[in-house]
Motif scaffolding. Structure first.
Motif, PDB file in Angstrom:
ATOM      1  N   ALA A  86       0.833  -1.203   0.000  1.00 33.61           N
ATOM      2  CA  ALA A  86       0.000   0.000   0.000  1.00 33.61           C
ATOM      3  C   ALA A  86       0.867   1.252   0.000  1.00 33.61           C
ATOM      4  O   ALA A  86       0.599   2.201  -0.748  1.00 33.61           O
ATOM      5  CB  ALA A  86      -0.929  -0.007   1.210  1.00 33.61           C
ATOM      6  N   VAL A  87       1.922   1.269   0.821  1.00 34.58           N
ATOM      7  CA  VAL A  87       2.827   2.421   0.874  1.00 34.58           C
ATOM      8  C   VAL A  87       3.486   2.613  -0.488  1.00 34.58           C
ATOM      9  O   VAL A  87       3.563   3.733  -1.001  1.00 34.58           O
ATOM     10  CB  VAL A  87       3.892   2.221   1.984  1.00 34.58           C
ATOM     11  N   ALA A  88       3.937   1.537  -1.100  1.00 28.64           N
ATOM     12  CA  ALA A  88       4.582   1.623  -2.406  1.00 28.64           C
ATOM     13  C   ALA A  88       3.608   2.118  -3.466  1.00 28.64           C
ATOM     14  O   ALA A  88       3.979   2.913  -4.340  1.00 28.64           O
ATOM     15  CB  ALA A  88       5.146   0.260  -2.800  1.00 28.64           C
ATOM     16  N   MET A  89       2.367   1.677  -3.377  1.00 29.80           N
ATOM     17  CA  MET A  89       1.381   2.106  -4.360  1.00 29.80           C
ATOM     18  C   MET A  89       1.100   3.594  -4.238  1.00 29.80           C
ATOM     19  O   MET A  89       1.077   4.320  -5.228  1.00 29.80           O
ATOM     20  CB  MET A  89       0.086   1.309  -4.211  1.00 29.80           C
ATOM     21  N   VAL A  90       0.928   4.070  -3.004  1.00 31.17           N
ATOM     22  CA  VAL A  90       0.668   5.498  -2.791  1.00 31.17           C
ATOM     23  C   VAL A  90       1.863   6.315  -3.273  1.00 31.17           C
ATOM     24  O   VAL A  90       1.707   7.322  -3.950  1.00 31.17           O
ATOM     25  CB  VAL A  90       0.353   5.785  -1.301  1.00 31.17           C
ATOM     26  N   VAL A 118      -6.090   3.368   1.721  1.00 34.21           N
ATOM     27  CA  VAL A 118      -6.873   4.482   2.275  1.00 34.21           C
ATOM     28  C   VAL A 118      -6.263   4.930   3.602  1.00 34.21           C
ATOM     29  O   VAL A 118      -6.140   6.118   3.873  1.00 34.21           O
ATOM     30  CB  VAL A 118      -8.359   4.078   2.443  1.00 34.21           C
ATOM     31  N   GLU A 119      -5.820   3.972   4.413  1.00 37.25           N
ATOM     32  CA  GLU A 119      -5.169   4.298   5.685  1.00 37.25           C
ATOM     33  C   GLU A 119      -3.911   5.121   5.440  1.00 37.25           C
ATOM     34  O   GLU A 119      -3.633   6.091   6.147  1.00 37.25           O
ATOM     35  CB  GLU A 119      -4.822   2.998   6.414  1.00 37.25           C
ATOM     36  N   GLN A 120      -3.161   4.769   4.400  1.00 36.67           N
ATOM     37  CA  GLN A 120      -1.954   5.523   4.062  1.00 36.67           C
ATOM     38  C   GLN A 120      -2.305   6.935   3.591  1.00 36.67           C
ATOM     39  O   GLN A 120      -1.589   7.883   3.876  1.00 36.67           O
ATOM     40  CB  GLN A 120      -1.155   4.801   2.963  1.00 36.67           C
TER      41      GLN A 120
END
Length: 127
Positions: A86-90, A118-120
């Motif tokens: 998720a972090v990498a995607m954002v 969404v959390e990120q």
């Protein structure tokens, strides 16, 4: 009834039985012989299959097995956790968080990963 007798009965009744690609094939056999064919299928396959000699010697076969059994010495690829993904995607969308979340929901269809993205998005930026 033996496999040989089944083949004789099929041929005498005008039908045919043969092996194609390792599978037993029958055509025009009397309905009364169908149960016998099913019951003796393995024997019929063995009887009708051409016997092919093994082209490899024992030493060659063992060498092939040893080669297949070798374990790669390459390092394993690191597996990212869903949170790291998720972090990498954002980060990959350079701040376009709406596009990130939309693409994730539509393309990946992974609600757990989408929730982490969404959390990120909602998390305060780290300095």
């Amino acid at each position: 009834m033996t496999a040989v007798q089944i083949v004789i009965d099929i041929v005498q009744s005008g039908g045919s039985i043969y092996v194609k690609s390792g599978r037993l094939k029958v055509k025009g056999i009397p309905a009364a012989l169908v149960p016998a064919v099913r019951l003796h299928k393995a024997e019929l396959l063995a009887l009708l299959s051409p016997s092919v000699p093994d082209p490899y010697t024992l030493g060659e076969r063992q060498a092939i097995q040893a080669e297949v059994a070798e374990i790669s010495d390459l390092p394993d690829k690191t597996v990212l956790s869903l949170k790291e993904q998720a972090v990498a995607m954002v980060a990959g969308y350079a701040g376009d968080w709406q596009r990130t979340a939309d693409d994730l929901r539509v393309v990946a269809n992974n609600p757990v990963l989408a929730a982490l993205v969404v959390e990120q998005i909602m998390a305060p930026p780290q300095l």
